[in-house]
Design a protein around this motif. Structure first.
Motif, short mmCIF file in Angstrom:
data_model
loop_
_atom_site.label_atom_id
_atom_site.label_comp_id
_atom_site.label_asym_id
_atom_site.label_seq_id
_atom_site.Cartn_x
_atom_site.Cartn_y
_atom_site.Cartn_z
N TYR A 1 0.84 -1.21 0.00
CA TYR A 1 0.00 0.00 0.00
C TYR A 1 0.87 1.26 0.00
CZ TYR A 1 -3.27 3.57 1.52
OH TYR A 1 -4.02 4.74 1.60
N VAL B 1 -4.17 1.21 7.57
CA VAL B 1 -4.18 0.07 6.65
C VAL B 1 -3.38 -1.09 7.24
CG1 VAL B 1 -3.40 -0.75 4.39
CG2 VAL B 1 -4.55 1.45 4.58
N SER C 1 -4.70 -4.85 8.27
CA SER C 1 -4.07 -6.03 7.70
C SER C 1 -3.53 -6.96 8.78
CB SER C 1 -2.93 -5.60 6.77
OG SER C 1 -2.32 -6.72 6.16
#
Length: 207
Positions: A70, A97, A101
């Motif tokens: 990302y 993010v 994850s």
């Protein structure tokens, strides 16, 4: 330490140590250290080297692979300045993010029956990300130093106290971040203390 008092670092002055600092920063990047740590802990706690490698690679995919992908995508699209995310105001979304994850990876590892030390390591990473997200809202703590210190503590708890001889390397990591003017000394020290504390408490209790 308030956000209003933070000074934007200027370009690092050239000199013989600059290239060394850049090399140290790349070699001790959080994604590098965490990936190696995942494989090492998984290998140590699994019944065979093959199983350890599989567990380690699966954990690495969620803990570092997806978040780093990302970040790289953000750099290519111009949303992020660099893969170390030098600007504090750009850190929040990539950290969130990463948080998502790691949480997904932890759930999958738990369902599949991963070794307990690997699960403990993932939980420690999750807690570390929560702290990083919270702190980055108002202060640019050194994540390099946090991960380096946490890595040392986890390696010592896993493989033995003889690895404490590598502790001076934490100073080298901190020096590289200050030399590149990506962080101040207080930011490096705070990251190191928090990283070591989280690793010692969370991993130490859950492993």
């Amino acid at each position: 330490m308030g956000g209003g008092a933070e000074l934007r670092p200027v370009t690092a002055r050239p000199g013989p140590g600059l290239r060394v600092a850049r090399l140290v920063t790349e070699l001790t990047a959080p994604a590098v250290l965490v990936s190696l740590l995942m494989v090492a802990v998984s290998w140590h706690s699994s019944r065979s080297a093959g199983h350890g490698l599989v567990w380690g690679l699966l954990a690495t995919l969620f803990v570092t692979g997806i978040p780093f992908a990302y970040i790289v995508g953000g750099v290519r699209r111009g949303r992020l300045t660099d893969h170390h995310i030098g600007r504090r105001e750009q850190r929040r979304v990539p950290l969130l993010v990463g948080l998502g994850s790691v949480a997904a990876g932890l759930a999958l590892l738990a369902v599949l029956g991963a070794p307990r030390p690997l699960l403990a390591l993932a939980v420690a990473g999750l807690v570390g990300l929560v702290v990083a997200v919270s702190v980055s809202h108002w202060w640019k703590m050194s994540i390099h130093s946090a991960v380096a210190a946490g890595t040392l503590i986890i390696l010592v708890l896993t493989f033995g106290t003889h690895l404490l001889v590598t502790a001076p390397l934490l100073g080298v990591v901190g020096w590289s971040r200050v030399r590149l003017r990506d962080h101040t000394v207080p930011q490096v020290l705070a990251g190191g203390v928090l990283g070591a504390l989280i690793a010692g408490v969370v991993f130490g209790l859950l492993r």
